[in-house]
Design a protein around this motif. Structure first.
Motif, PDB file in Angstrom:
ATOM      1  N   ARG A  96      -6.964  -3.325   0.677  1.00 18.56           N
ATOM      2  CA  ARG A  96      -6.377  -2.005   0.472  1.00 18.56           C
ATOM      3  C   ARG A  96      -5.563  -1.922  -0.820  1.00 18.56           C
ATOM      4  O   ARG A  96      -5.009  -0.861  -1.130  1.00 18.56           O
ATOM      5  N   ASN A 154       0.824  -1.222   0.000  1.00 20.92           N
ATOM      6  CA  ASN A 154       0.000   0.000   0.000  1.00 20.92           C
ATOM      7  C   ASN A 154       0.851   1.261   0.000  1.00 20.92           C
ATOM      8  O   ASN A 154       0.304   2.369   0.026  1.00 20.92           O
ATOM      9  N   THR A 178      -4.628  -1.225  -4.493  1.00 18.93           N
ATOM     10  CA  THR A 178      -5.145  -0.363  -5.559  1.00 18.93           C
ATOM     11  C   THR A 178      -4.315  -0.448  -6.828  1.00 18.93           C
ATOM     12  O   THR A 178      -4.758   0.025  -7.871  1.00 18.93           O
ATOM     13  N   GLN A 196      -5.072  -6.589   4.033  1.00 21.20           N
ATOM     14  CA  GLN A 196      -3.992  -6.252   3.108  1.00 21.20           C
ATOM     15  C   GLN A 196      -4.442  -6.390   1.658  1.00 21.20           C
ATOM     16  O   GLN A 196      -3.942  -5.696   0.771  1.00 21.20           O
ATOM     17  N   SER A 221       2.383   4.271  -1.434  1.00 20.00           N
ATOM     18  CA  SER A 221       1.895   4.986  -2.614  1.00 20.00           C
ATOM     19  C   SER A 221       2.924   5.069  -3.726  1.00 20.00           C
ATOM     20  O   SER A 221       2.577   5.333  -4.878  1.00 20.00           O
TER      21      SER A 221
END
Length: 376
Positions: A162, A137, A164, A159, A139
């Protein structure tokens, strides 16, 4: 070009790629092993950080595999010192990313401006795969690669929720001890997440010790070339009913995959925009790196003009409906419409013609934005 100093014979430069690779260590990144082309190419190197099987703190445990990846123009950082002992933690992967970003911005360093810090992948084998999950996660991470691994407890399913960024699994088939866990994770991924699942019936041990990492090395290179370098030919290995692995010894599953959700933008990169009249300090080039239904990841490369910069500021005109949700290597003001991105403390000083890069994730569509740079 830069070359590394002589290294142990068992780490002789190698790999099947165009840039024979070796490993080195750094006093500023203890207990890690850094794989890099022996001669740095003119292209900037994307970054791949790796957690070893067994969470073993031996950064050369999968040397054939990692050196193969590096030989195709990647900086690869493994947790653990060469031939080291002990255990690793997921925080060591974050340390690898932090170090690479800092080295890219360190004036006078061998990696100064030579790394593409907007293209970072994290991966790991077995216990190392659990470490990769733990930091996925972050960024700054573009994609996650899970090798023969899966979450051990349902309590860790947060986990998955989240996630993306695109994810890929390379598993050793039904005989792989991690197979049930990996397939359970596969079924729990967010519904819109771009994901690839490949099973090769080799068991939990994979092919890492084979020449150039064997088949796992080959597909890892192809996946990273697609996701981090925008190679659509490599991407065709994984995408579509006629994908390169679809009619092979691999058993393949796909979710939400299109070639356009790889690094190459679905629309042409924005032509670098000159700075406003009277302040021609820098230019900014904007690209959409990933686009999926409902979201995107974009990157911007800032290039200094004929004079050195002590700081820069990029003004982005985002398309309607686009919203910035996270930013790396810059500080944003605003999230929609006209958004300003300013340098961080570590990447604002640029010599003439030097570059810095930052990236961000957003909702909506990233295509059609414009970027203008000015010295600050």
């Amino acid at each position: 070009m830069l070359t590394v100093a002589a290294s142990p014979a068992d780490a002789a430069a190698g790999g099947s790629g165009p840039y024979p690779a070796d490993y080195e260590t750094s006093s500023s990144l203890v207990n890690h092993t850094i794989y890099r082309p022996s001669t740095l190419p003119s292209e900037r190197l994307p970054i791949f950080v790796w957690g070893n099987g067994g969470c073993a703190a031996n950064g050369t445990a999968q040397i054939n595999f990692l050196r193969e990846i590096s030989s195709y123009g990647f900086l690869v950082i493994a947790s653990g010192a060469p031939n080291g002992s002990g255990s690793t933690t997921s925080s060591m992967l974050t340390q690898s990313i932090d170090w690479a970003v800092a080295e890219n911005a360190r004036s006078g360093g061998k990696y100064y401006g030579r790394l593409d810090t907007s293209k970072i992948a994290v991966g790991g084998w077995s216990c190392g795969g659990l470490e990769a999950y733990a930091v996925s996660n972050d960024s700054r991470i573009t994609t996650t690669l899970i090798f023969s691994s899966g979450l051990l407890n349902d309590g860790d399913d947060y986990q998955l929720k989240r996630l993306t960024k695109p994810i890929a699994y390379f598993i050793g088939g039904p005989s792989d001890i991690a197979y049930p866990n990996a397939m359970d994770d596969w079924g729990k991924l967010p519904s819109a997440l771009p994901a690839f699942m490949g099973n090769l019936n080799v068991g939990h041990g994979g092919t890492y010790d084979q020449t150039n990492g064997g088949e796992f090395g080959r597909v890892a290179v192809l996946y990273l070339k697609w996701r981090l370098k925008g190679d659509l030919g490599a991407g065709a290995t994984f995408v579509g009913s006629d994908c390169g692995l679809c009619h092979s010894q691999w058993q393949v599953q796909q979710k939400n995959l299109t070639l356009g959700d790889g690094t190459p933008p679905s629309t042409p990169p924005v032509t670098p925009s000159p700075s406003p009249s009277g302040n021609p300090g820098c230019t900014a080039a904007y690209t959409v790196q990933n686009q999926w239904n409902g979201g995107f990841v974009a990157g911007v490369v800032v290039t200094a003009g004929s004079a050195a910069l002590n700081g820069w500021r990029v003004t982005l005109a985002l398309p309607g409906g686009a919203t910035v949700t996270s930013v790396w290597n810059a500080v944003n003001t605003g999230t929609t419409g006209t958004v300003t991105m300013a340098n961080q403390s570590y990447n604002g000083q640029l010599g003439p013609g030097q570059t810095a890069s930052f990236g961000f994730q957003g909702t909506g569509t990233g295509g059609g934005a414009s970027a203008t740079c000015s010295a600050s």
